[in-house]
Design a protein around this motif. Sequence first.
Motif, short mmCIF file in Angstrom:
data_model
loop_
_atom_site.label_atom_id
_atom_site.label_comp_id
_atom_site.label_asym_id
_atom_site.label_seq_id
_atom_site.Cartn_x
_atom_site.Cartn_y
_atom_site.Cartn_z
N GLU A 62 0.81 -1.20 0.16
CA GLU A 62 0.24 -0.21 0.05
C GLU A 62 1.08 1.36 0.14
N PRO B 253 4.87 -7.88 0.59
CA PRO B 253 5.59 -9.05 1.21
C PRO B 253 4.99 -10.39 1.37
N LYS C 236 -0.28 -0.73 9.09
CA LYS C 236 -0.10 -0.57 7.65
C LYS C 236 1.39 -0.01 7.30
N ASN D 211 5.32 -0.39 6.76
CA ASN D 211 6.25 -1.51 6.46
C ASN D 211 6.54 -2.73 7.59
N GLN E 145 3.65 -4.55 8.74
CA GLN E 145 3.69 -5.94 7.92
C GLN E 145 4.72 -7.01 8.16
N ILE F 112 3.56 -10.93 9.26
CA ILE F 112 3.73 -12.08 8.90
C ILE F 112 4.33 -13.09 9.65
#
Lengths: 543, 493
Positions: A500, A521, B91, B93, B96, B100
Amino acid sequence: MPISKYNKKYLAEKLGFEIDDKTLFRNMGNMGLSIERATKDEIDVEFWNRPDLLSTVGLARAVKYFMRRSREFDYKVGTEESKFVINVGSHVGKIRPFIAGLVVRNMQLREEDLLEIINFTEKLSETYGVRRELMALGLHDLRDVSPPFFYDAYEDEEFIPLNRQKRMRYSEVMKGDERGRKYGALGEKEKRYVALKDARGTMSVIPIINSERTRITRTTTDMLVDITGTSKYIIEKTADLLAANFIDMGYDVSTILVDYGRGAYAIPKMEGAEITIPLEQMNKEIGVAIGFNNVILLANKMGYEASLVGTKIRFRVPTYRLDVINEQDVIEDVAVAYGYDYIQPIPVPATQVGKPQAKEEERNRIGEIMVGLGYSEMLNSYLTNEDVNFKKMRLESKDNYVTIANPKTETLTMLRTWLMPSLLKNLGQSMHDKMPISIFELDMAFDLHVNEPNEKYHLAAVTCNAGVNFNDVKAAFEGLAEKLEIKCEVKKADHKSFIEGRCAGIEVNQKNVGFLGEIHPEVLTSFGVEEPTVGFEINLDAI
Amino acid sequence: MHRHERAILEILKKEKKLDFETLMKETGLGKDAAMWAVSNLFSRGSVEAIIEGKEIVALTEEGKKYAANELPEQKLIRKLAAGEVVLDELKGNEDQIALIWAKKKGLVEIGKKGISLTEKGSKAAKEGLPEDKALKEINAGGLDAYAKYKNNEIFKELEKRKLVTREGKGELKEVMITQHGVLELASDMQSGGEEIEALDRSMLSSRVWAGKKFKAYNVEAPVEAKEAAVRHPLRNLINEIRQAYLSLGFTEVTGPVIDSSFWVFDYLFMPQHHPARGMQDTFFLSRPRELEIKDRELVKRIKEEHEKAWHSEWSEATARLAVPRTHMTSVTGRYMHEIIETIQKEPDKYELPVKIFSVGRVFRNENIDFKHLADFYQMDGMMIGKQLTLANLFDVLLKLYSRLGIRISFKPSFFPYVEPGVEAYTKFGDSELELFGAGMIRNEITGVKRNSLSVLAWGPGVERVMLLRNEKIGSIASMYNTNIGWLRSMSMK
């Protein structure tokens, strides 16, 4: 394609002369029979079109003609007493209307003869008979039957099926027997069952199973064959073919009568069609100059009797050839007998200039630009599955894509809607290779528009390397767009497969035609891609 | 030659061999300067160096950042345990990455109500993740900590995430002069001046290079080759095939991949019960299930032809079933139909014979293995003209294949839509390799008698040609679904 297996020992016996494998195989090859596999005992041949070659006797017959070892073309059948009549009833018409048959006498069945008979009758019903739908046949020991015969659709009753000790109802056979479940639908309608009977009761429930009473054994010397089906032509020609096979096995064949209520007639008819072709036409189609006498010899090699009628040749199609439709098939046989190796190539005078498809040329130019930008080309399957095309890309699947109804594996269930997943799969499989990896694909993608397939050409490209970022892919795309003079705008956009805020839509005339950006990712991880990756994809048909 | 390099060579010429410490002392060079000069001399082959190695471990930039704070997933579960975070806020990087790994390690669950800690996650939030501890210890303790972790899963994860790197670092022990070094020193003495290293813009404009020597490089030293970007070998072959057709005067045509069974089978006189039309061999589609056949007159004619020839009922519903084409003859056949219709109305519209070809992907419902693929390329050709013969067919096929460098021969074969039917084959070692089917299209398909128009047709596969021409390609399947390594290994000769 069905494979026919031939026992070499039995074939040698039926040929009646010595022949080595090499010569045999060469001749079979020249006849158009390609050998799939050959062992010490067996030969496998793959073909579909010649039912007469499904039997070893049939193959021996054809090889004998082809090698000029036989010029005997007549197949003579005798006549049974008039009590050998099959009366066809009124209920069978809507289910399986037609029956034919023949009587075989003076057999001395060795194990291998019995095997041959069972083999070719079974193969005929499965292939030419299309799994018994168009045609099926049954064998009965003549000692155990009492003519006249009756062929009709009967209400449910009892009989002892082959290989059983106890009586069973027709309806039980349909449900309880493997063959009943497989073929039952072909012989039953509204609780009526197609059967062949004689004075002593049920001989066969058709086209499923015979009765135990009329079973064929090694001691059988005389036999009744019934042939039933939905096409009169097919079953009556099958009778002709069987007659030839039994005669070639050394037995006597005689006719029986069939009566549909309009008077009885004899089967097998042993009628071969006559086809007359001008010699000139034949030479013109093949592109050779064969003389009259030679044509007759060539026809003989393929089992035809042929004679001269003015400037034309009259061919008598062998009674057992079920595949000859018209003169085109005869001309092919003559060409085969002549030998393709002896047909000299002749050029066609022509002055046309070849023209490529403009679109194809354009796509090639785009491919060259991509190579110039440092991308290597990949080719991937058009087939994929929902997991790769949607789920791994973090997308929801809708129903506007093309799906396979009968996939053999879960990996091929649909046609791809875009190329990016294919490229990411390529990357995942390339992680041990030297970075950076830049690859592209320019090929087809598919979706559905109001149930009509929409086939389009896409271009997708990815670069995988430590440190790649949005600007790299934007620069590459704009380099391409400039060369192609694509008037497009790169605008902020959202796409779940990209990170995004690092994804842009490509717009032409305010219409989205593609995306570019940094791949998400989670997507990378799901494809096993271990370095950051950027990429773009556009629909070339929309620009 | 640089003066540092000269200084080293001069000492070494006397001493032959020195340990690095002594060399520095004797030349008076600092460590960096001495290293730089030795490595230059080494790359030119003027000195030999003895290097003793040991393994070291280091944190990457990202690793250092996390070691100073904590791993992203540790931060995430800590915040979750404190009730600080909801899914929508994740939101960035790093968020994320945190998500994960937290998911992968089973620390969190994502449901309708958002993100929540698992039992394992709650425990880890309290006690801290072992990976987080390890990263901090390695950062602080260097090799000792590394020795503790180097063989376990925790270290593997950190390495895979590129938070730590390990490398063998060499220590320069001894340096000795080579024969080349002696010669280099001698020639340097002769020229009596410094040599030019890299040429640059200012040197070009000021011409300072004039009268000076350029430093000679060891041009035989190995380098890592650049990877050339290339088109796919199969694409190159397809283009070569297209060129071969074009040079023989053929015009390229294209057509639908997804088609009705009518154009793929029925129009081509394949009986509806033909085994090739079975579920075992052909992909059928569930979306779209059927496709309309628009030419009603043609449907009527084909129905009649089928029923006459095959003695069984012809079903239009079966003909409507949609399939991804199983051969390219559906494309060339459709063109042939149009061309023949046109010729019948306007006999002079085309210069005969009309020659067309089409290269494209076709589909078979195969079990995929090294020999079989579900989709591959075919390169169909067709010639429509007056009184074309089998001899003409042989001629054009021989020419086409000789352009592709393959000798072919012919033998009879059977295909439902041609009569006579031909199989082209080539000698491959001791055996015959069947290449493709060909023949004269049946009148039942063309709808005209052969004395007015006849059609020659053939349908070869592209991959077979590739296999024959490139022995390195072991299988058809290897041409697809490839990794970049395969592509890079392919010769373009």
